[in-house]
Design an enzyme around this catalytic site. Sequence first.
Site, PDB file in Angstrom:
ATOM      1  N   LEU A  98       0.869  -1.163   0.000  1.00  0.00           N
ATOM      2  CA  LEU A  98       0.000   0.000   0.000  1.00  0.00           C
ATOM      3  C   LEU A  98       0.913   1.221   0.000  1.00  0.00           C
ATOM      4  CD1 LEU A  98      -2.872  -0.692   2.594  1.00  0.00           C
ATOM      5  CD2 LEU A  98      -3.160  -0.196   0.161  1.00  0.00           C
ATOM      6  N   ASP A  99       0.591   2.212  -0.818  1.00  0.00           N
ATOM      7  CA  ASP A  99       1.415   3.417  -0.871  1.00  0.00           C
ATOM      8  C   ASP A  99       1.441   4.117   0.481  1.00  0.00           C
ATOM      9  OD1 ASP A  99       1.813   2.995  -3.600  1.00  0.00           O
ATOM     10  OD2 ASP A  99      -0.035   4.078  -4.091  1.00  0.00           O
ATOM     11  N   ILE A 100       2.436   4.959   0.682  1.00  0.00           N
ATOM     12  CA  ILE A 100       2.602   5.649   1.964  1.00  0.00           C
ATOM     13  C   ILE A 100       1.381   6.493   2.306  1.00  0.00           C
ATOM     14  CG2 ILE A 100       3.789   7.632   0.909  1.00  0.00           C
ATOM     15  CD1 ILE A 100       5.544   7.684   3.452  1.00  0.00           C
TER      16      ILE A 100
ATOM     17  N   SER B 107      -1.720   5.785   1.454  1.00  0.00           N
ATOM     18  CA  SER B 107      -2.921   4.945   1.438  1.00  0.00           C
ATOM     19  C   SER B 107      -3.054   4.214   2.766  1.00  0.00           C
ATOM     20  CB  SER B 107      -2.845   3.918   0.303  1.00  0.00           C
ATOM     21  OG  SER B 107      -2.746   4.559  -0.954  1.00  0.00           O
TER      22      SER B 107
END
Length: 256
Positions: free
Chosen positions: A127-129, A131
């Site tokens: 998961l992106d930072i 998100s």
Amino acid sequence: MPMPDASAPPDGVRVAKLMTERGLASRREADAWIEAGWVRVNGELAVLGQRAAPDARIEVDPRARQEQAERVTVLLHKPVGYVSGQAEDGYPPAVSLVQATTRWAGDKGPRRFHPGQLRGLAPAGRLDIDSTGLLVLTQDGRIAKQLIGDDSKVEKEYLVRVQHLRPGRLPDEELQRLRHGLSLDGRALRPAKVSWANDDQLRFVLREGRKRQIRRMCELVGLKVVGLKRVRIGSVVLGQLPPGQWRYLGPHERFA
């Protein structure tokens, strides 16, 4: 009977590959078990690099099963500001949240936490930072392959808050493009399920995970993502797990 000759001309399929295809172990586990003398092929002790017929009988020592059963899989509600993998640019890794004090009180399973469970605990997907939501961390290579392998078919569901970069609502034809018809980095995306959850939130269900995929998909149709939360992976849901807390994958839970 003589030991199999691992240096013989290729004939058949590597035993480790057969084990992986049958869901017995990850490739790394299979090699380790063969090296430990825990694998027999048609009744004979296997050796590293050995090949066998696709329908060969493979037996695994119970000690390998016991080791496998002790490996943990953790479900974490990742907050914004944490990276999925190794620490980068001063941002802490999500695994740093897996501590005895951050285990969700609602996790009533019998397994007890100990620091040894952090060894080899790695994200199966990312998961992106910026998100949030469900992140799987596991010591089990079979689960990692199931979730992030090239042939993975496991669905991931996201709730995505968006802003419109163009006047008016998103045209139906652009919504259809989100479902099927977009390409990233020169490669067509797999079909996705995309629908409106409410006036400013879309629900995405994907079967792949390109880098920043949803954000880039939205940009292509004139939308800006302002919030992204993963709420489901396969049949496992985020549910009531609070941000920054974690629980163990239950013994009867399966991603597919």
